[in-house]
Enzyme design. Structure first.
Site, PDB file in Angstrom:
ATOM      1  CD  GLN A 103      -2.063  -1.146   2.643  1.00 11.71           C
ATOM      2  OE1 GLN A 103      -3.911  -0.738   2.749  1.00 11.71           O
ATOM      3  NE2 GLN A 103      -2.207  -2.626   3.544  1.00 11.71           N
ATOM      4  CG  ASN A 104       3.842   1.404   2.108  1.00 11.82           C
ATOM      5  OD1 ASN A 104       3.259   1.639   2.748  1.00 11.82           O
ATOM      6  ND2 ASN A 104       5.196   0.459   3.077  1.00 11.82           N
ATOM      7  CB  VAL A 105       3.235   6.493  -2.950  1.00 10.81           C
ATOM      8  CG1 VAL A 105       1.336   4.948  -3.332  1.00 10.81           C
ATOM      9  CG2 VAL A 105       3.362   6.933  -2.107  1.00 10.81           C
ATOM     10  CG  HIS A 123      -2.866   2.487  -2.040  1.00 11.26           C
ATOM     11  ND1 HIS A 123      -3.020   3.100  -0.868  1.00 11.26           N
ATOM     12  CD2 HIS A 123      -4.045   2.058  -2.481  1.00 11.26           C
ATOM     13  CE1 HIS A 123      -3.854   2.276   0.643  1.00 11.26           C
ATOM     14  NE2 HIS A 123      -4.401   1.958  -0.714  1.00 11.26           N
ATOM     15  CB  CYS A 131      -0.739  10.634 -20.733  1.00 11.21           C
ATOM     16  SG  CYS A 131      -1.198  11.793 -21.410  1.00 11.21           S
ATOM     17  CB  CYS A 185       2.937  13.014 -22.386  1.00  5.82           C
ATOM     18  SG  CYS A 185       2.696  11.023 -23.553  1.00  5.82           S
ATOM     19  CB  THR A 235      -0.594  -2.463   7.291  1.00  2.00           C
ATOM     20  OG1 THR A 235      -1.698  -2.047   6.575  1.00  2.00           O
ATOM     21  CG2 THR A 235      -0.941  -3.927   6.909  1.00  2.00           C
ATOM     22  CG  ASN A 260       1.022  -3.546  12.784  1.00  2.00           C
ATOM     23  OD1 ASN A 260       2.763  -1.752  12.422  1.00  2.00           O
ATOM     24  ND2 ASN A 260       0.522  -2.911  12.170  1.00  2.00           N
TER      25      ASN A 260
HETATM   26 ZN   LIG Z   1       0.219  11.370 -23.232  1.00  2.00          ZN
END
Ligand SMILES: [Zn+2]
Length: 299
Positions: A103-105, A123, A131, A185, A235, A260
């Site tokens: 769930q970590n970015v 996530h 884009c 992009c 978590t 945990n």
């Molecule tokens: Zn694009």
């Protein structure tokens, strides 16, 4: 660590063929990354939760990009810890069928050498770029460039460098940015249109990525047999989607191990096949997984 719990867990671990790890913010804390809601949830007096929305990006993409650029710098300053490395080792074992759902970015699992084929960042990631054009499906993974554009230089500092020593340091000012100064992009550009890229994270109000969820479902319902073990790491196993994965594994007869600093006794007590390991997951995982992965060196 309770010796009997460890022995029971490891006995089951050694005969487990199919394993799932479910990872949350607690694993990254010992890499020095605060949880998203930590530090009062503020960045330069903006509420972080307000910035993590499609509306905020629509209104002022330059502001939101400065926030995410700062988060990218913070994540890059942190290093994967021994818990990330332990899971990376497990992901590269040929004999074990294993996936990590994080769930970590923060990209720390990706940077730890985790096999990318069995890592699901549900996530999204600070290091994924997408884009913004509805006509275009350009997506780039694991872009660790910092700064992403010349205009985003300086976003690593929350405060003015010159004021850092004073008692009430001043925030470095938020810049007004034109779309042309933000990440562009390359696919749209080559067809003669200009589209900005956005951070590839799941914002509040957005749905989780369908393709990843489907692939996780396929793993959970595979003809190769049930999942033997789910590791719930840093978590709470009681919040969606974590709880649904835990429930599904248990329904198949699989067992659960929770790692945990804070474990609610009601998650373990009176439940057969649920083990709790209280403490820092970065320290616990190399110890408990040792029979499968061998020694994990200091990063
Ligand atoms: Zn694009």
């Amino acid at each position: 660590m309770n010796k009997q719990t460890l022995a029971e867990f490891q006995e089951h671990l050694k005969k487990s063929r199919r394993i799932v790890a479910l990872v949350g913010a607690g694993l990254s804390v010992s890499s020095g990354l605060p949880t998203f809601r930590g530090a009062e949830g503020l960045w330069k007096n903006f509420n972080m939760i307000d910035l993590a929305t499609p509306d905020a990006f629509y209104i002022d993409p330059g502001l939101v990009w400065q926030f995410y650029s700062w988060r990218r710098y913070s994540a890059l300053a942190a290093k994967p810890n021994r818990g990330h490395l332990a899971l990376a080792k497990l992901s590269n074992l040929p004999q074990t069928n294993f996936i990590t759902i994080t769930q970590n970015v923060d990209g720390l699992s990706a940077r730890s050498g985790h096999n990318s084929d069995n890592l699901y960042e549900i996530h999204g990631s600070l290091f994924t770029l997408k884009c913004t054009s509805f006509m275009c499906n350009y997506i780039e993974y694991n872009n660790f460039k910092a700064p992403l554009t010349p205009a985003l230089r300086g976003t690593e500092h929350e405060f003015l460098k010159s004021s850092l020593d004073s008692e009430s340091p001043e925030f470095s000012p938020v810049k007004q940015m034109k779309d042309s100064e933000l990440p562009q992009c390359p696919v749209c550009k080559s067809s003669g249109t200009q589209s900005i890229l956005r951070p590839g994270v799941v914002w509040f109000g957005e749905s989780l990525p369908m393709q990843e969820l489907n692939e996780i479902d396929d793993f959970l319902e595979s003809e190769e047999g049930p999942v033997d073990l789910i590791l719930v790491i840093g978590t709470s196993g009681t919040v969606y989607p974590a709880n649904s994965y835990v429930d599904r594994v248990r329904l198949q007869g699989g067992k659960v191990a929770i790692f945990n600093t804070d474990i609610d006794e009601s998650e373990i007590e009176g439940k057969d096949g649920v083990w709790g390991f209280k403490g820092d997951a970065a320290e616990l995982l190399p110890v408990v997984l040792e029979p499968l992965i061998g020694e994990v060196k200091q990063p």
